[in-house]
Design a protein around this motif. Structure first.
Motif, short mmCIF file in Angstrom:
data_model
loop_
_atom_site.label_atom_id
_atom_site.label_comp_id
_atom_site.label_asym_id
_atom_site.label_seq_id
_atom_site.Cartn_x
_atom_site.Cartn_y
_atom_site.Cartn_z
N ARG A 79 87.37 79.02 51.46
CA ARG A 79 88.22 80.31 50.94
C ARG A 79 88.54 80.16 49.26
NH1 ARG A 79 90.66 79.05 55.83
NH2 ARG A 79 90.84 81.26 57.12
N LEU A 80 87.83 78.83 48.83
CA LEU A 80 88.21 78.65 47.41
C LEU A 80 87.01 78.89 46.65
CD1 LEU A 80 91.37 76.55 46.89
CD2 LEU A 80 91.34 79.01 46.87
N GLY A 131 98.66 77.73 34.59
CA GLY A 131 98.28 79.15 35.57
C GLY A 131 96.67 78.86 35.94
N SER A 132 96.40 79.85 36.62
CA SER A 132 94.93 80.01 37.12
C SER A 132 94.66 81.33 37.48
CB SER A 132 94.71 78.97 38.04
OG SER A 132 93.38 79.19 38.58
N ASN A 157 95.64 80.09 50.69
CA ASN A 157 95.08 80.33 49.45
C ASN A 157 93.66 81.18 49.57
OD1 ASN A 157 95.02 80.77 46.72
ND2 ASN A 157 94.67 78.57 46.20
N PHE A 158 93.15 81.91 48.78
CA PHE A 158 92.04 82.43 48.71
C PHE A 158 91.77 82.98 47.35
CE2 PHE A 158 94.73 85.64 50.03
CZ PHE A 158 94.43 86.66 49.29
N VAL A 159 90.45 83.25 46.69
CA VAL A 159 90.23 83.58 45.57
C VAL A 159 90.05 85.28 45.60
CG1 VAL A 159 89.04 81.49 44.55
CG2 VAL A 159 87.51 83.35 45.78
N SER A 160 90.57 85.54 44.61
CA SER A 160 90.42 87.13 44.57
C SER A 160 91.06 87.77 43.25
CB SER A 160 91.37 88.03 45.59
OG SER A 160 91.27 89.38 45.41
N THR A 174 89.15 70.27 31.44
CA THR A 174 88.54 71.62 31.83
C THR A 174 89.45 72.91 32.17
OG1 THR A 174 88.41 71.54 34.26
CG2 THR A 174 86.57 70.64 32.98
N GLY A 175 90.85 72.48 32.38
CA GLY A 175 91.90 73.35 32.51
C GLY A 175 92.14 73.30 34.16
N GLY A 176 91.32 72.73 34.92
CA GLY A 176 91.30 72.45 36.40
C GLY A 176 91.64 73.71 37.06
N ASN A 177 91.21 74.79 36.69
CA ASN A 177 91.42 76.05 37.49
C ASN A 177 90.01 76.88 37.90
OD1 ASN A 177 90.95 77.63 35.01
ND2 ASN A 177 93.33 77.32 34.67
N PHE A 178 90.16 78.23 38.07
CA PHE A 178 89.13 79.01 38.31
C PHE A 178 88.71 80.04 37.03
CE2 PHE A 178 91.28 77.70 42.16
CZ PHE A 178 90.09 77.38 43.02
#
Length: 290
Positions: free
Chosen positions: A200-201, A152-153, A97-100, A256-260
């Protein structure tokens, strides 16, 4: 918490077992008497982990080098394991995984996550499950997912899609394979900091900082909490649990939704800094493999 020979006689495969969460779970299974198999793309890392764990806890850890994106290679590994007897449990932990920002993703970037998380997890589960069914062996599958399978996120769309596929597979096969004595469940942990995941996150933050600030319990997760939950799910303590995704995140997803989602506030410069940090981590990993 558990009898020290609770898992004696069990043969457990942990994918992505050479590092991070997989290594932690493998260690606990070994402590409780299981024969543990670990696999990963970097066999040398798995070999080192196997040597380390056996040196610390005794028992038997068998290392396998395999790219789970390759269905044929997966089947060959499972056939090799089965030559010594059937597995009793499978832990699907391997992931990427990685953020983008999604508009910045390339097809190759999407596939880098989806081919491991979705395709690879299915290949391993299918190879093990069909052998259990053919041999009339009961079995357990525990897969590591995320709380985002429920809501989702943004900014991790390949992972959100792929982990949701595992969530769907777990529910579907729990219904299809229950009559064979095969159970499937997933654990959706919050942040338990590991080097690769954190960089990565959360490439611009100190590991755990964001979770500590936002989590209702004001802390990150502990490896021992994940270890204990994984053990319980395969222990026989409640074999009527099947098809479930169990969140282990201190209620962060509820609060919080627990995502990004908060990354919507990042500027172009923030995203460039994140890409640079992720690239640096990837180069570091490639250097280790060289």
């Amino acid at each position: 918490m558990f009898n020290d020979q609770l898992l004696a006689g069990r043969r457990i495969l942990v994918t992505g077992g050479g590092t991070g969460l997989g290594k932690g779970m493998a260690a606990k299974f070994l402590q409780l008497g299981a024969e543990v198999h670990i696999c990963g793309r970097r066999k040398i890392v798995c070999d080192e982990t196997a040597t380390e764990l056996m040196g610390e806890y005794g028992g038997r850890v068998v290392s396998h080098g395999v790219d789970i994106r390759n269905a044929l290679a997966v089947d060959e590994m499972i056939e090799q394991i089965w030559a010594g007897g059937p597995l009793t449990d499978l832990i699907n932990n391997a992931a990427g995984n990685f953020v983008s920002r999604t508009q910045d993703l390339s097809p190759r970037g999407f596939d880098a996550v989806a081919n491991i998380v979705m395709h690879g997890t299915f290949y391993v589960t299918h190879a093990v499950g069909r052998r259990w069914i053919a041999g009339k062996h009961p079995g357990n599958v525990v897969s590591i997912t995320v709380t985002w399978v429920r809501n989702g996120s943004p900014f991790v769309v390949p992972s959100a899609m792929s982990k949701s596929a595992i969530h769907a597979m777990t529910m579907s096969l729990a219904a299809e394979w229950g009559r064979y004595g095969i159970r499937l469940n997933t654990i959706a942990p919050g942040e338990i900091p590991t080097e690769g995941m954190s960089k990565r996150l959360n490439p611009n933050d100190q590991p755990g900082a964001r979770t500590i600030a936002r989590n209702p319990m004001g802390r990150v997760g502990k490896m021992e909490e994940l270890q204990n939950l994984a053990v319980f799910l395969i222990s026989g303590g409640c074999d009527w649990i099947s098809g479930e995704t169990i969140a282990m995140d201190g209620a962060q997803a509820l609060a919080t939704g627990g995502n990004f989602y908060e990354m919507r506030e990042w500027s172009d410069a923030d995203w460039q800094q994140a890409r640079d940090a992720i690239s640096a981590q990837n180069e570091k990993d490639r250097a280790k493999r060289a």
